[in-house]
Design a protein around this motif. Structure first.
Motif, short mmCIF file in Angstrom:
data_model
loop_
_atom_site.label_atom_id
_atom_site.label_comp_id
_atom_site.label_asym_id
_atom_site.label_seq_id
_atom_site.Cartn_x
_atom_site.Cartn_y
_atom_site.Cartn_z
N HIS A 1 13.10 45.24 87.35
CA HIS A 1 12.64 44.02 88.01
C HIS A 1 11.15 44.08 88.36
O HIS A 1 10.56 43.06 88.77
CB HIS A 1 13.45 43.76 89.29
N PHE A 2 10.52 45.25 88.19
CA PHE A 2 9.09 45.38 88.41
C PHE A 2 8.29 45.32 87.10
O PHE A 2 7.06 45.30 87.13
CB PHE A 2 8.77 46.71 89.11
N PHE A 3 8.98 45.31 85.96
CA PHE A 3 8.28 45.37 84.68
C PHE A 3 7.51 44.08 84.40
O PHE A 3 7.97 42.98 84.76
CB PHE A 3 9.27 45.57 83.53
N PRO A 4 6.35 44.18 83.74
CA PRO A 4 5.65 42.96 83.28
C PRO A 4 6.46 42.30 82.18
O PRO A 4 7.26 42.95 81.50
CB PRO A 4 4.32 43.50 82.75
N ARG B 1 -4.53 53.09 87.21
CA ARG B 1 -5.17 52.85 88.51
C ARG B 1 -4.13 52.77 89.63
O ARG B 1 -4.40 53.14 90.78
CB ARG B 1 -5.98 51.55 88.47
N ALA B 2 -2.93 52.28 89.30
CA ALA B 2 -1.87 52.22 90.30
C ALA B 2 -1.51 53.63 90.76
O ALA B 2 -1.28 53.88 91.95
CB ALA B 2 -0.65 51.52 89.73
N ALA B 3 -1.45 54.57 89.80
CA ALA B 3 -1.16 55.96 90.16
C ALA B 3 -2.28 56.54 91.01
O ALA B 3 -2.03 57.23 92.01
CB ALA B 3 -0.96 56.78 88.90
N ALA B 4 -3.53 56.26 90.62
CA ALA B 4 -4.67 56.77 91.39
C ALA B 4 -4.69 56.20 92.80
O ALA B 4 -4.94 56.93 93.76
CB ALA B 4 -5.97 56.44 90.66
N ASP B 5 -4.40 54.91 92.93
CA ASP B 5 -4.40 54.27 94.24
C ASP B 5 -3.35 54.90 95.17
O ASP B 5 -3.55 54.98 96.38
CB ASP B 5 -4.13 52.77 94.11
N ALA B 6 -2.23 55.33 94.56
CA ALA B 6 -1.15 55.93 95.35
C ALA B 6 -1.35 57.42 95.57
O ALA B 6 -0.56 58.06 96.27
CB ALA B 6 0.19 55.68 94.66
N GLY B 7 -2.40 57.99 94.96
CA GLY B 7 -2.66 59.40 95.12
C GLY B 7 -1.71 60.29 94.35
O GLY B 7 -1.53 61.47 94.69
N VAL B 8 -1.11 59.76 93.27
CA VAL B 8 -0.16 60.52 92.47
C VAL B 8 -0.86 61.05 91.24
O VAL B 8 -1.49 60.27 90.50
CB VAL B 8 1.04 59.64 92.05
N PRO B 9 -0.80 62.34 90.96
CA PRO B 9 -1.46 62.87 89.75
C PRO B 9 -0.82 62.29 88.50
O PRO B 9 0.37 62.03 88.45
CB PRO B 9 -1.23 64.38 89.86
N PRO C 1 -2.90 42.85 85.45
CA PRO C 1 -2.57 42.93 86.87
C PRO C 1 -1.06 43.06 87.11
O PRO C 1 -0.64 43.76 88.04
CB PRO C 1 -3.11 41.60 87.42
N ALA C 2 -0.25 42.40 86.27
CA ALA C 2 1.21 42.48 86.45
C ALA C 2 1.71 43.90 86.25
O ALA C 2 2.60 44.37 86.98
CB ALA C 2 1.91 41.52 85.49
N SER C 3 1.15 44.60 85.26
CA SER C 3 1.56 45.98 85.03
C SER C 3 1.14 46.88 86.18
O SER C 3 1.91 47.74 86.64
CB SER C 3 0.94 46.49 83.73
N ARG C 4 -0.06 46.67 86.67
CA ARG C 4 -0.57 47.50 87.77
C ARG C 4 0.26 47.27 89.03
O ARG C 4 0.66 48.24 89.70
CB ARG C 4 -2.04 47.18 88.03
N ARG C 5 0.55 46.01 89.34
CA ARG C 5 1.35 45.70 90.54
C ARG C 5 2.76 46.27 90.39
O ARG C 5 3.33 46.83 91.34
CB ARG C 5 1.41 44.20 90.76
N GLY C 6 3.34 46.10 89.20
CA GLY C 6 4.70 46.57 89.00
C GLY C 6 4.82 48.07 89.15
O GLY C 6 5.76 48.57 89.79
N LEU C 7 3.89 48.81 88.56
CA LEU C 7 3.95 50.26 88.68
C LEU C 7 3.70 50.69 90.12
O LEU C 7 4.33 51.65 90.60
CB LEU C 7 2.94 50.92 87.75
N ALA C 8 2.82 49.99 90.83
CA ALA C 8 2.57 50.33 92.23
C ALA C 8 3.86 50.21 93.05
O ALA C 8 4.15 51.06 93.91
CB ALA C 8 1.49 49.42 92.80
#
Length: 284
Positions: free
Chosen positions: A52-55, A114-122, A81-88
């Protein structure tokens, strides 16, 4: 360990997806928890925990009909943006220890990194092709081997028209690669995993984060492989004539020495690769 795998397709479409699912199975067997993020697609394995989060699904081969849909598809290739928001959202719920990216090009775009970087996940990325060095993936221009973009930058694709012989398609891919380089779109990746030394060398030659390249063979421990005497049969065409030849792994490489059969003839078309292009024929 929690591992979140990110790939645009989540069904066994090709080698990248086969590796993805086989690796995830090994990780689960070791006791790791695994989840997936990708693009909505009717063939995806189901159920998808974070579907349900997938673009939304987008078809790029062939391109969607109409100028508006094609423009939207190009925009999504550059940044989604949809992919970035969904992965976040998937990261916030799953709380992975690492994001393992695979083929995120086009349908997801590197915006997911960038979603991974924003969350601090390697984040690590396995390279399943030459996309980061070659806009059209394959190191080919028509039927000829081509490294023009590896040595001269992505805009060489306009000169070679390497994407389907089309100036327009090649320009889109060149612009995509150029933009992602100047914006450091792949900067969040801590390690780029290459399944072969050759692929890693191509990436280093293209300047693709040479200090972050790591060679990890796919399910193979090369140190324990011994030369085999089992014959490998191939059809080779150095001059337009096709010759049946047989080699073993312990013999010199094709193009230098081989035990040739007596069959020769025309009518078996195929490209020539530096004079010799073997075409494997099971059963011969």
């Amino acid at each position: 360990m929690r591992v979140l795998h990110v790939n645009k397709f989540l069904y066994r479409r090709g080698g990248a997806e086969g590796y993805l699912f086989d690796l995830a199975a090994l990780q689960r067997a070791r006791g790791d928890e695994v989840a997936y993020f990708g693009m909505t697609h009717p063939d995806n394995d189901s159920p998808q925990r974070y579907g349900h989060f997938f673009p939304p699904h987008v078809q790029l081969e062939p391109p969607p009909p109409g100028i508006a849909k094609r423009a939207a598809a190009v925009g999504r290739m550059l940044h989604s943006p949809a992919s970035r928001r969904g992965l976040a959202k998937a990261i916030a719920d799953f709380r992975p220890d690492v994001v393992h990216a695979h083929n995120v090009y086009h349908q997801l775009s590197p915006s997911v990194l960038r979603a991974a970087a924003d969350a601090g996940v390697p984040c690590v990325l396995t390279m399943h092709d030459y996309k980061l060095a070659c806009p059209s993936y394959q190191l080919l221009a028509g039927r000829a081997i081509c490294d023009a973009c590896v040595t001269g930058g992505p805009w060489q694709a306009l000169r070679t028209r390497c994407k389907d012989g089309s100036l327009g398609h090649s320009a889109v891919l060149a612009a995509e690669t150029w933009l992602h380089r100047v914006t450091d779109a792949y900067g969040p990746v801590r390690a780029f995993i290459s399944p072969s030394r050759f692929l890693a060398d191509v990436m280093a030659k293209a300047g693709v984060y040479p200090d972050r390249l790591r060679v990890v063979s796919h399910f193979v421990d090369g140190s324990v492989i011994a030369p085999s005497s089992s014959p490998v049969t191939a059809w080779c065409s150095p001059d337009g004539w096709w010759t049946k030849r047989v080699w073993t792994l312990s013999s010199p490489p094709p193009g230098s020495v081989g035990s040739a059969s007596t069959w020769r003839g025309r009518g078996r078309p195929g490209p020539s690769w530096s004079g010799w292009r073997p075409r494997l024929r099971p059963g011969w």
